[in-house]
Design a protein around this motif. Structure first.
Motif, mmCIF file in Angstrom:
data_model
loop_
_atom_site.group_PDB
_atom_site.id
_atom_site.type_symbol
_atom_site.label_atom_id
_atom_site.label_comp_id
_atom_site.label_asym_id
_atom_site.label_seq_id
_atom_site.Cartn_x
_atom_site.Cartn_y
_atom_site.Cartn_z
ATOM 1 N N MET A 100 26.978 -34.462 10.463
ATOM 2 C CA MET A 100 26.126 -33.466 11.104
ATOM 3 C C MET A 100 25.852 -33.813 12.558
ATOM 4 O O MET A 100 25.221 -33.042 13.288
ATOM 5 C CB MET A 100 24.810 -33.347 10.332
ATOM 6 C CG MET A 100 24.995 -32.799 8.923
ATOM 7 S SD MET A 100 23.524 -32.998 7.891
ATOM 8 C CE MET A 100 22.354 -31.971 8.766
ATOM 9 N N SER A 162 26.333 -24.703 17.653
ATOM 10 C CA SER A 162 26.601 -24.820 16.215
ATOM 11 C C SER A 162 25.312 -25.137 15.464
ATOM 12 O O SER A 162 24.594 -26.076 15.802
ATOM 13 C CB SER A 162 27.634 -25.931 15.961
ATOM 14 O OG SER A 162 27.717 -26.223 14.583
ATOM 15 N N SER A 164 25.225 -26.214 12.445
ATOM 16 C CA SER A 164 25.461 -27.307 11.496
ATOM 17 C C SER A 164 25.411 -28.668 12.182
ATOM 18 O O SER A 164 25.564 -29.692 11.530
ATOM 19 C CB SER A 164 26.822 -27.127 10.811
ATOM 20 O OG SER A 164 27.884 -27.301 11.739
ATOM 21 N N ASP A 266 30.461 -24.520 8.508
ATOM 22 C CA ASP A 266 29.084 -24.361 8.998
ATOM 23 C C ASP A 266 28.201 -23.708 7.935
ATOM 24 O O ASP A 266 27.054 -24.114 7.720
ATOM 25 C CB ASP A 266 29.062 -23.511 10.270
ATOM 26 C CG ASP A 266 29.614 -24.259 11.471
ATOM 27 O OD1 ASP A 266 29.780 -25.489 11.374
ATOM 28 O OD2 ASP A 266 29.881 -23.611 12.497
ATOM 29 N N GLU A 267 28.731 -22.695 7.264
ATOM 30 C CA GLU A 267 27.964 -21.998 6.232
ATOM 31 C C GLU A 267 27.628 -22.929 5.072
ATOM 32 O O GLU A 267 26.535 -22.858 4.503
ATOM 33 C CB GLU A 267 28.746 -20.779 5.735
ATOM 34 C CG GLU A 267 28.830 -19.657 6.773
ATOM 35 C CD GLU A 267 29.727 -18.522 6.329
ATOM 36 O OE1 GLU A 267 30.456 -18.694 5.315
ATOM 37 O OE2 GLU A 267 29.718 -17.464 6.989
ATOM 38 N N VAL A 269 27.247 -26.260 5.242
ATOM 39 C CA VAL A 269 26.226 -27.209 5.710
ATOM 40 C C VAL A 269 24.867 -26.538 5.825
ATOM 41 O O VAL A 269 23.842 -27.079 5.388
ATOM 42 C CB VAL A 269 26.640 -27.829 7.059
ATOM 43 C CG1 VAL A 269 25.517 -28.704 7.613
ATOM 44 C CG2 VAL A 269 27.913 -28.650 6.902
ATOM 45 N N ILE A 270 24.822 -25.349 6.412
ATOM 46 C CA ILE A 270 23.560 -24.635 6.606
ATOM 47 C C ILE A 270 22.911 -24.313 5.260
ATOM 48 O O ILE A 270 21.692 -24.460 5.082
ATOM 49 C CB ILE A 270 23.789 -23.349 7.425
ATOM 50 C CG1 ILE A 270 24.197 -23.707 8.864
ATOM 51 C CG2 ILE A 270 22.535 -22.478 7.429
ATOM 52 C CD1 ILE A 270 24.709 -22.525 9.661
#
Length: 292
Positions: A100, A162, A164, A266-267, A269-270
């Motif tokens: 991250m 970003s 993430s 990213d999706e 991690v988020i």
């Protein structure tokens, strides 16, 4: 006279880079400001001075890192310098946080094809992120300075932030806190007071004396190697350069992990960060474990 010397240096550098087996190595020191987190910790009544000192030491390891960039004329590999961990140290959270923080894997760039590949480990799963290099509309500035004996020129660009990458977290502005909980209901959940801006302004310093469009992380696209890149929180500075060493390094893209593009990663991690935030809320706020 200065212009003549610079022109001669550029001519020599261009000749060197055109060599069939040209290769180089650059060492970068990355440092992210943690003043916002420290201020939050200092105001917390739940942290003792000893806990605060341990947390600051942990943040230093997380936010101050050394990376190695191996490059040739069109490709590069950027990877965190390997260090031995102390016996018994809990490494799993460290690996997750490293991913991250823009690290945690081998970042391969091909500026000719305008693509990148990076392997990341997150929450015990391996991912292989493959995507197009972000297009940066560089604005050439007139300022110059020297870094490690190399003449460098300034350039700036604006890029999408970003969500993430926790280095992009910023404290919420006063207007954003008007719906915040009353003081007696506040928790120590750090996520309650941070947000991610839509865009971030980057300042880069590149040297035409090494005329390749490479740089640290996903920075690229300038007429010279980027020796320094920074936003308002993170600075990446080159501390050493070696050109055409006798021993060559294989510059190859990583291959292990589930293949996803940057948006998909990213999706993932988020979503996990939101789940952790909800868990922390149910448990009464932010909890920090140090060591075992």
């Amino acid at each position: 006279m200065k212009q003549i010397l610079l022109a001669a240096a550029l001519f020599a550098a261009t000749t060197l880079v055109r060599a069939q087996d040209f290769q180089g190595m650059a060492v970068y020191e990355s440092k992210t400001s943690t003043s916002d987190i420290k201020t939050r910790m200092e105001s917390s009544k739940e942290l003792t001075p000893e806990m605060r000192a341990m947390a600051e030491n942990m943040m230093k390891k997380m936010f101050e890192k050394t990376f190695i960039l191996n490059f040739d004329k069109t490709t590069s590999v950027y990877k965190e310098e390997e260090k031995l961990e102390a016996p018994g140290q809990n490494q799993v959270p460290g690996r997750m946080m490293s991913s991250m923080l823009g690290g945690g894997g081998t970042f391969y760039k091909n500026v000719k094809d305008k693509t990148y590949t990076v392997d990341k480990e997150f929450m015990g799963k391996e991912f292989l992120v493959k995507d197009s290099l972000p297009k940066l509309d560089w604005k050439m500035e007139s300022e110059t300075k020297q870094i490690g004996g190399y003449n460098c020129f300034k350039a700036t660009a604006v890029r999408k932030a970003s969500k993430s990458d926790i280095r992009n977290f910023r404290p919420k502005k006063a207007d954003d806190k008007k719906d915040a909980k009353p003081e007696k209901e506040k928790t120590t959940n750090l996520m309650d007071d941070v947000e991610v801006p839509d865009t971030i302004t980057i300042t880069a310093w590149y040297t035409p004396e090494i005329p390749i469009a490479q740089g640290p992380e996903n920075y690229w696209g300038l007429p010279g190697l980027i020796l320094e890149a920074s936003d308002d929180k993170t600075t990446i500075l080159c501390s050493k350069i070696v050109l055409n060493a006798k021993e060559k390094v294989a510059i190859k893209a990583p291959t292990n992990g589930k293949v996803v593009n940057q948006k998909e990663y990213d999706e993932i991690v988020i979503k996990k960060m939101e789940e952790l935030r909800e868990m922390q809320g149910r448990n009464g706020g932010f909890q920090m474990r140090i060591g075992n």
